[in-house]
Design an enzyme around this catalytic site. Structure first.
Site, PDB file in Angstrom:
ATOM      1  N   CYS A 110       0.547  -0.935  -0.363  1.00  0.00           N
ATOM      2  CA  CYS A 110       0.460  -0.767   0.158  1.00  0.00           C
ATOM      3  C   CYS A 110       0.666   1.466  -0.248  1.00  0.00           C
ATOM      4  O   CYS A 110       1.608   1.208   1.070  1.00  0.00           O
ATOM      5  CB  CYS A 110      -0.505   0.060   1.186  1.00  0.00           C
ATOM      6  SG  CYS A 110      -1.774   1.218   1.542  1.00  0.00           S
ATOM      7  N   GLU A 154      -9.770  -0.947  -1.620  1.00  0.00           N
ATOM      8  CA  GLU A 154     -10.368   0.635  -1.375  1.00  0.00           C
ATOM      9  C   GLU A 154     -10.904   0.184  -0.534  1.00  0.00           C
ATOM     10  O   GLU A 154     -11.148   1.517  -0.229  1.00  0.00           O
ATOM     11  CB  GLU A 154      -9.710   0.462  -3.218  1.00  0.00           C
ATOM     12  CG  GLU A 154      -8.963   0.579  -4.104  1.00  0.00           C
ATOM     13  CD  GLU A 154      -7.273   0.937  -3.370  1.00  0.00           C
ATOM     14  OE1 GLU A 154      -7.270   2.328  -2.802  1.00  0.00           O
ATOM     15  OE2 GLU A 154      -6.627   0.528  -3.334  1.00  0.00           O
TER      16      GLU A 154
END
Length: 180
Positions: A110, A154
């Site tokens: 990430c 997400e």
């Protein structure tokens, strides 16, 4: 409805925004639901796509990652070797997973946790319902493999969760490898 004729070009040109890193508080807050037709939301979606496009290796970016506590994100897994179904570049608002199956572990990283990766068990097939930024049109997206993983990642950001909150245990967190 599916993504159909929607393209990121309908959002206009976005700005590249700075990405925040953990432990920034916005990353652990549940994002607010948004009005997909609101011009500020449309601009935010365009900004997320612009930021994703200039970030090497990035396949998705959520509003909390640019400091905005809102349920908006973009995804593009085009060309990724682990991709099955690919819908190209898209942005979604207020996304919810309505079906999930074929659970399996996989390595995730990430931009907001730049030094670590981890093994996370996620669904290999998902059905997501959301709204398109700009039109507010409802969309039902069915996908699998890497795109399913990216969507779940997400959607988690929009719910105030990082992949670190989903790793199978401390033994499944690794220092990110840097390839020269």
């Amino acid at each position: 409805m599916t993504l159909g004729d929607w393209t990121p070009d309908t959002l206009g040109t976005g700005r590249v925004l700075p990405v925040v890193s953990a432990p920034e508080p916005v990353l652990s807050r549940v994002g607010a639901e948004v009005d997909p037709a609101d011009p500020d939301v449309v601009r935010l979606a365009a900004d997320l796509i612009a930021t994703m496009r200039v970030s090497p290796g990035c396949v998705g970016l959520a509003a909390p990652q640019v400091g905005v506590s809102a349920q908006v994100f973009c995804v593009d897994v085009t060309g990724h070797p682990k991709a099955g179904t690919v819908h190209g570049v898209f942005a979604l608002c207020n996304a919810k997973i309505v079906e999930a199956s074929r659970w399996r572990p996989g390595r995730e990283g990430c931009m907001s946790v730049p030094d670590l990766t981890g093994d996370v068990k996620r669904a290999g097939r998902v059905v997501v319902e959301a709204a398109l930024p700009g039109t507010g049109e409802p969309v039902r997206l069915v996908t699998d493999a890497f795109e399913a993983r990216a969507l779940q990642h997400e959607i988690d950001h929009c719910a105030g969760l990082l992949f670190l909150d989903r790793v199978v245990g401390p033994h499944a967190i690794y220092q990110r490898k840097v390839y020269l």
